[in-house]
Write an enzyme that holds these catalytic residues in place. Sequence first.
Site, PDB file in Angstrom:
ATOM      1  N   GLU A 293      -3.540   1.640  -8.218  1.00  0.00           N
ATOM      2  CA  GLU A 293      -4.343   2.485  -9.102  1.00  0.00           C
ATOM      3  C   GLU A 293      -5.730   1.880  -9.311  1.00  0.00           C
ATOM      4  O   GLU A 293      -5.853   0.713  -9.669  1.00  0.00           O
ATOM      5  CB  GLU A 293      -3.634   2.624 -10.451  1.00  0.00           C
ATOM      6  CG  GLU A 293      -4.371   3.492 -11.450  1.00  0.00           C
ATOM      7  CD  GLU A 293      -3.650   3.544 -12.785  1.00  0.00           C
ATOM      8  OE1 GLU A 293      -3.224   4.636 -13.180  1.00  0.00           O
ATOM      9  OE2 GLU A 293      -3.510   2.489 -13.428  1.00  0.00           O
TER      10      GLU A 293
ATOM     11  N   ASP B 208       0.848  -1.188   0.000  1.00  0.00           N
ATOM     12  CA  ASP B 208       0.000   0.000   0.000  1.00  0.00           C
ATOM     13  C   ASP B 208       0.887   1.242   0.000  1.00  0.00           C
ATOM     14  O   ASP B 208       1.062   1.908   1.011  1.00  0.00           O
ATOM     15  CB  ASP B 208      -0.911  -0.040   1.228  1.00  0.00           C
ATOM     16  CG  ASP B 208      -1.846   1.157   1.289  1.00  0.00           C
ATOM     17  OD1 ASP B 208      -2.031   1.803   0.237  1.00  0.00           O
ATOM     18  OD2 ASP B 208      -2.377   1.445   2.369  1.00  0.00           O
TER      19      ASP B 208
END
Length: 525
Positions: A357, A348
């Site tokens: 994304e 992350d």
Amino acid sequence: MLPLFFLLLPSFGFAGHDYGQALSKSIMFFEAQRSGVLPHNQRVSWRSHSGLQDGKASGVGDGNTDHKCWQRPEDMTTDRHAYKVDPSNPGSDLAGETAAAMAAASIVFRRSNPAYSHELLRHAYELFDFADKYRGKYDSSITVAQKYYRSISGYNDELLWAAAWLYQASNNQYYLDYLGRNGDSMGGTGWQMTEFSWDVKYPGVQTLVAKFLMQGKAGAHAPVFEKYLQKSEYFMCSCLGKGSHNVQKTPGGLIYRQRWNNLQFVTSASFLATVYSDYLVSSGRNLRCDSGNVPSSELLSFAKSQANPSFVSCFGGYNTWFSSKRSNTNLLTGAIVGGPDAYDDFADERKNYEQTEPATYNNAPLLGVLARLSGGHGGYNQLLPVVPAPRPVVVPAPRPIVTKPAPRPVITKPHSSPKPRITPTPASKSGPISVEQKVTNSWVSKGRTYYRYSTIVTNKSTKNLKSLNLSISKLYGPIWGLTKSGDSYTFPAWVSSLSAGKSIEFVYIHSTTPADVSVANYVLA
């Protein structure tokens, strides 16, 4: 925007998941994508009106500039040019896909808004006629799209996809005959696919036509429709790992196709599996795989295994937010991120864009899966007609569009930036650590040609790579996926080591031949 993303991870225990809540959050994500004048009941309060000038300018835009824009939609200042297809510049895949979407939407609105439903179906008829009469790939007419959304599969799958949805929406025999006449020549009965995506529609076509066959609507086309069904079941069996050519999965069981935004393939496959499972139940059939007959429940279990809701946070913005440690300003609930890599690892990190994304085509198929799972087992017969056939709609032939297409820009590469010749670095020829580079994209901006290079570093040894330092010279642009340490580069923050046989990828952009990348030192343990 600084969203809270909704991540799919494999699960082998299905009890206790609140699919209704997950469905609600996924719908919220789409509300946050709205453009134009927002309605009074907009629930994502930090969004406002945007894109109010879209479509008023025509010409050639710059997709690269658009991708570099990290503004709020309400503040966008980049060019928002509109593009078109016409008889001289066709786009059968684009028009066919839009016709399919409008036909499907006409079913949704038939009872709640009949006038709008009628309008959608009328335009779907027109778009299909245009797409079929003036054939060509949209990215051959709108060449700027080739950099990001190239039409690899062509347009035949979209024409069949549109015909299938038009028949579903109208019961018009013309579209059923179209599927029967063109199934062989346009690939509907020939392609054995393991991918269903925004580009490749064949598995969706094959699944929908299989439904028509199960409904007893095939008539004289039954032999052809049986071949559609066989190809649909090829896809389903490959997802279950019971076919002749199965999809790749991570150690945890998640479908894996590519590094960048892999979950788009997970959600789309899960959607088709959910739909086909219900078709089999309604028809009293089993799935026929190379390993034997498979009960329909296994397809639904597979879809559940791919759709285990859990939540991780991720950040957006670039100059202000990309490297910032500040707290999130805006919250976007329900987005599907790119997902784990081939080894089930997920980092992350803002810079880890290939995994963090989001995209609308990740979320879209998941809506169907979550709607089905949250609805439980109601015994609904999926093979019954969705709606009665509407009265015939007489659509006049569209008038020819008499427009002089804008001249296409002539793009020439500067002599100083020839197409690079990629040769492996010395490290890729021998030793336990290999380095391989290749060009994955190129574009021209202000007379200069830029190249995007993908570099794969692989641990070819039988030991764990605990430490790695790369020497990179002749680099004249930004680099992502590594951490700079003094004069060398090391693992990115989300990678602590590299197991035997595993790889990492980093990318960089500059306007010349590839940078010199070599292994400075490493530690195996």
